[in-house]
Enzyme design. Sequence first.
Site, PDB file in Angstrom:
ATOM      1  N   GLN A 198       2.179  -2.395   5.826  1.00  0.00           N
ATOM      2  CA  GLN A 198       2.482  -0.627   6.210  1.00  0.00           C
ATOM      3  C   GLN A 198       2.954  -0.593   7.728  1.00  0.00           C
ATOM      4  O   GLN A 198       3.867   0.113   7.619  1.00  0.00           O
ATOM      5  CB  GLN A 198       1.110   0.142   5.710  1.00  0.00           C
ATOM      6  N   PHE A 199       2.175  -1.271   8.487  1.00  0.00           N
ATOM      7  CA  PHE A 199       2.677  -1.301   9.810  1.00  0.00           C
ATOM      8  C   PHE A 199       2.465  -2.800  10.557  1.00  0.00           C
ATOM      9  O   PHE A 199       1.232  -3.396  10.002  1.00  0.00           O
ATOM     10  CB  PHE A 199       1.683  -0.284  10.672  1.00  0.00           C
TER      11      PHE A 199
ATOM     12  N   HIS B 205       0.105   1.106  15.745  1.00  0.00           N
ATOM     13  CA  HIS B 205       1.024   1.380  14.921  1.00  0.00           C
ATOM     14  C   HIS B 205       2.489   1.418  15.746  1.00  0.00           C
ATOM     15  O   HIS B 205       3.433   1.934  15.110  1.00  0.00           O
ATOM     16  CB  HIS B 205       1.214   2.874  14.399  1.00  0.00           C
TER      17      HIS B 205
ATOM     18  N   GLU C 192       0.838  -1.191  -0.008  1.00  0.00           N
ATOM     19  CA  GLU C 192       0.108  -0.103  -0.126  1.00  0.00           C
ATOM     20  C   GLU C 192       0.879   1.357  -0.002  1.00  0.00           C
ATOM     21  O   GLU C 192       1.715   1.378   0.908  1.00  0.00           O
ATOM     22  CB  GLU C 192      -1.006   0.077   1.171  1.00  0.00           C
TER      23      GLU C 192
ATOM     24  N   GLU D  73      -4.337  -6.756   3.129  1.00  0.00           N
ATOM     25  CA  GLU D  73      -3.022  -7.315   3.236  1.00  0.00           C
ATOM     26  C   GLU D  73      -3.008  -8.705   3.126  1.00  0.00           C
ATOM     27  O   GLU D  73      -2.126  -9.383   2.530  1.00  0.00           O
ATOM     28  CB  GLU D  73      -2.969  -7.213   4.991  1.00  0.00           C
TER      29      GLU D  73
ATOM     30  N   PRO E 206      -4.814  -9.457   8.787  1.00  0.00           N
ATOM     31  CA  PRO E 206      -5.499 -10.157   7.510  1.00  0.00           C
ATOM     32  C   PRO E 206      -4.529 -10.840   6.903  1.00  0.00           C
ATOM     33  O   PRO E 206      -4.913 -11.807   5.930  1.00  0.00           O
ATOM     34  CB  PRO E 206      -5.834  -8.689   6.761  1.00  0.00           C
TER      35      PRO E 206
HETATM   36  C1  LIG Z   1      -5.932  -2.844   7.817  1.00  0.00           C
HETATM   37  C2  LIG Z   1      -5.145  -1.575   7.679  1.00  0.00           C
HETATM   38  N1  LIG Z   1      -4.239  -1.488   6.556  1.00  0.00           N
HETATM   39  C3  LIG Z   1      -3.603  -0.311   6.441  1.00  0.00           C
HETATM   40  C4  LIG Z   1      -3.713   0.704   7.210  1.00  0.00           C
HETATM   41  C5  LIG Z   1      -3.048   2.109   6.835  1.00  0.00           C
HETATM   42  N2  LIG Z   1      -4.093   2.932   6.522  1.00  0.00           N
HETATM   43  C6  LIG Z   1      -4.465   3.896   7.108  1.00  0.00           C
HETATM   44  S1  LIG Z   1      -5.748   4.719   6.330  1.00  0.00           S
HETATM   45  C7  LIG Z   1      -5.506   4.123   4.892  1.00  0.00           C
HETATM   46  C8  LIG Z   1      -6.278   4.299   3.774  1.00  0.00           C
HETATM   47  C9  LIG Z   1      -7.705   4.110   3.992  1.00  0.00           C
HETATM   48  O1  LIG Z   1      -8.405   4.596   2.772  1.00  0.00           O
HETATM   49  P1  LIG Z   1      -9.879   4.536   2.695  1.00  0.00           P
HETATM   50  O2  LIG Z   1     -10.624   3.480   3.114  1.00  0.00           O
HETATM   51  O3  LIG Z   1     -10.326   5.011   1.361  1.00  0.00           O
HETATM   52  O4  LIG Z   1     -10.303   5.795   3.692  1.00  0.00           O
HETATM   53  P2  LIG Z   1      -9.974   7.239   3.739  1.00  0.00           P
HETATM   54  O5  LIG Z   1      -8.553   7.551   4.642  1.00  0.00           O
HETATM   55  O6  LIG Z   1      -9.633   7.532   2.147  1.00  0.00           O
HETATM   56  O7  LIG Z   1     -10.862   8.053   4.327  1.00  0.00           O
HETATM   57  C10 LIG Z   1      -4.574   3.136   5.203  1.00  0.00           C
HETATM   58  C11 LIG Z   1      -3.841   2.357   4.015  1.00  0.00           C
HETATM   59  C12 LIG Z   1      -4.629   0.601   8.164  1.00  0.00           C
HETATM   60  N3  LIG Z   1      -4.937   1.413   8.924  1.00  0.00           N
HETATM   61  N4  LIG Z   1      -5.202  -0.517   8.431  1.00  0.00           N
END
Ligand SMILES: Cc1ncc(C[n+]2csc(CCOP(=O)(O)OP(=O)(O)O)c2C)c(N)n1
Lengths: 324, 374
Positions: A82-83, A129, A29, A60, A89
Amino acid sequence: MPQLTLVQAINSTLAHEMQRDDRVVLLGEDVGLNGGVFRVTEGLQARFGKDRVVDTPLDESGIMGSAIGLAIGGMRPIPEIQFEGFLGPAYDQLVNHAARMRTRTRGAITVPMTVRIPVGGGIHAPELHSDSPEAIYAHSPGLKVVMPSTPYDAKGLLLAAIRDPDPVIYFEPKRVYRSFREEVPDEDYTIEIGKAKVVSEGTDITVVTWGAPVFQCLGALDNLPEDVSVELIDLRTIYPIDIETIAQSVQKTGRCVVVHEAPKTAGMGAEISSLIQEHCFLHLEAPVQRCTGFDTIMPYYKLELDYLPETPRIQKAIEECLAY
Amino acid sequence: MPKKVVYEASIEHLQILDEDGKLDAKLAKDTITDEQVVYLYEQMSICRQFDEIAFKLQRSGRMGTYPQNKGQEANAVGAGLALQKGKDWLVPCYRENAALFMHGLPMHYILLHWMGDERGNQIPEGCLMTPISIPIGTQMLHATGIAWAAKLRAEDRVVATFFGDGATSEGDFHGAMNFATVMQAPVIFYCQNNQWAISVPREIQMNSATVAQKALAYDMPTIQIDGNDIFATFKATRDAAKRAREGGGPSFIEAVTYRLGDHTTADDARRYRDQAEVDAWLSKDPLIRTRKYMEGKGLWSDKRQTDLEERAKRIVEEVARTALEIEDPTPADFFDHMYAELPADLARQRETMRTSSLGLSPDQPGLKTQPQRA
Ligand SMILES: Cc1ncc(C[n+]2csc(CCOP(=O)(O)OP(=O)(O)O)c2C)c(N)n1
Ligand SMILES: [Mg+2]
C-alpha cells in the site's frame, strides 16, 4: 488518444494486460472493492472478478510470499504494497526469495511478478507514507527496479515489467499520480527496462533524476538563464541502470548533478557518481554533485519540502556545479 | 488405539451494559462506581468532540489525514481507567486517544502529530506510553518487550497494547503473542475489533469466527467482550491486569466494536459498506447507552448534558488553538533528534542544508581548491 493521469494510465494498463493474459492477478490490501487507497485499481474487481483482483489480509509478508508462490504456480501476480513504508514485513520474501529463486534453482524455478508500490513524498501524508527506498532494492541483486514519472512511460514500463521473466519492483511516485495528464496510446507498447530517457538535450551540464523530482528539475531548468544548456535525464529504470545514456551525456557536458528524494548516503546518487568517474573520468570538469534528501528520517509533512530536493535547491546545485 | 481429544476450548463473551442501558448488576459488581461512570462518559464525550474538531481542521486544510475514534471510545476509557497512570504502560495504535489523554498526554500533541509535526510524538515526563504506531501490528512486540523488562526487573507494572482486527493478520502479531506467553510477560493484548480494516471486512481478513480464539493457539487467557460497554472494557482489562500483576502472564481481549466513521479523513467508507450496517451500529453507540444508564440511575440530566457538551467543545477548541498557535518547527528539527550525538557529516548537512553541496563544508579541501587539470 486518451489524456490520462499516472493513476489512470496504470489502471488502464493493468486492465489491458489482464484482458490479454488471464494469468495476471492483482492482490493487496484494499485493492478490490475500494480500488486501492489511491484508486489505481478502481473498477478492476468489478470487471475481472474477485479471483483476479484480491483483497488480501493485512499482511505484507503474506502478500509477497504468496505472490511468489502464485508466480511459481504459473500465474503472473501483481502484488501491491500500500505504501513503501510498509515494505518492511515483505522484505524477507522479496530479497531472500523472489530475488534469489532463479539463481538457487539454476533457473528451474523463476518468479515473474511485478510489485507495485506508491513511493516518495510531497503529498502531506502521515509518517512512513513518504519514503524513497529504491536504493535498497537496487542493492538487492536479482530484482529489477523501475520508477516511471509520466503516464506514457508508466504504461510502457508496466507492460514490460509484467512480461519480464524476473521480479520487477514498480515504484509509482505518488506526487505525480494526479499532477498532470498526457496522451497515452491505446495500443500495446513496452518501454525496455534499463533504458533512460533524455527529457531535454543540453551541452553544459547533465542532471540525472527519476520519479517526482523530474518535475522539480524541470522547474529549476526554467529558472536558469537562457544560455545555460542542461541535459535532463529521467532514469526510469533504477536497476539495471542505463550507464550508456548517462556516460554519453556526461562525456559531452563534463558536469553532472544527481537528484533524488532518498537520503544521500548510499543512495543511488552515490552509485551514479561512482559510475560516472569510472566511465567519464577524463571528461569531468567538476565533481559530480548530489542534491538529495538528507541523511535523516524523512520528516513529517510540515517539513517535507525542506527535506526533499525542491526546485531552488536543485537550481543552486546546478549553478554551483557549473561555477566550479 | 482410538483417537482422543487432546485440546478443547471455548470463548466467552462478556457484556454487562447492553444497548438499552440495562445493566447486569451481578456482573457489574466491583467494577466501576457511579462516579466513575460519569467520569468515563465525560471522557468519551470529550474524545468525540476532539474527533469533531480534528475533522474540521482536516477539512479546512489545517491538518493532514486523521483517523477518527468515533464509536470505539468505550475501549480506550475502560482500559485507561483499569490501568494505573504513571505505572502501567500504554502501547497504542491510533484509536485510543482517550486512554492517552487519561494517562496524561496533552491533547494537542495528538493534533500536532496529524498536522505533520513530529513534536506531537513527544512523551511528557511521567507518561508511560509509546507514540502512535503507524506500521500496523508492529507495536505489540514492543509491548511484549516492555512487559518482559518489567518482569526481569521485578517491577510492579503491566503493559497494555492496542491494535485492530486487521493487525492480527500480521506476522508480528503472532510473534508478540508467542513471545508473551513463552516469557510469561505481564502484557495485555487489547484488540479493537471494529469490523473493518480500511475497506476489508473481518470475514475477508480472517477465517476465524472470533479474534479471541487466536489466543488459544498460544494458551493465553482470552475473552471476547462488548467493546461499546464501559463496564466490560473496564472489567476485562482490570482482570487481565490483575492476572498479570500476580504473575499470571499475558491475556487477550477481543473487544467487539465498530468504526462509525471513515477509516481516516482520506477514506470514503460509502464505497465499500452499507449505510444499513452503520445505522445498526449507531444504536449501539457507547455514548448513547452510557447516557441511558446514567439517566436511569438519576445520575444525569439534560442540564448536565448541555453543560458537558459546552465544556467538551470549549476544551477541544482550546486544544486546537494551542496546536495551531505553536510555531512551525524549523528544519533543524529533523536533524536534532537523529542520534544522541550528531555525526560530523550529518552536522555538516544540517549547516549546509540550504546549499547544494550536501555535507561538504565550503572550505573542505579539494572542493574549491583542487589544482587545475592540465
Ligand atoms: C504494515 C502496514 N500495512 C498497511 C498499512 C496501511 N493501513 C493503515 S490502517 C490499515 C488498516 C488497519 O486495520 P485494523 O488493524 O483493523 O485497524 P483499524 O484501522 O480498523 O482501527 C492499513 C491497511 C499500515 N499502516 N501498516
Ligand atoms: Mg479494524
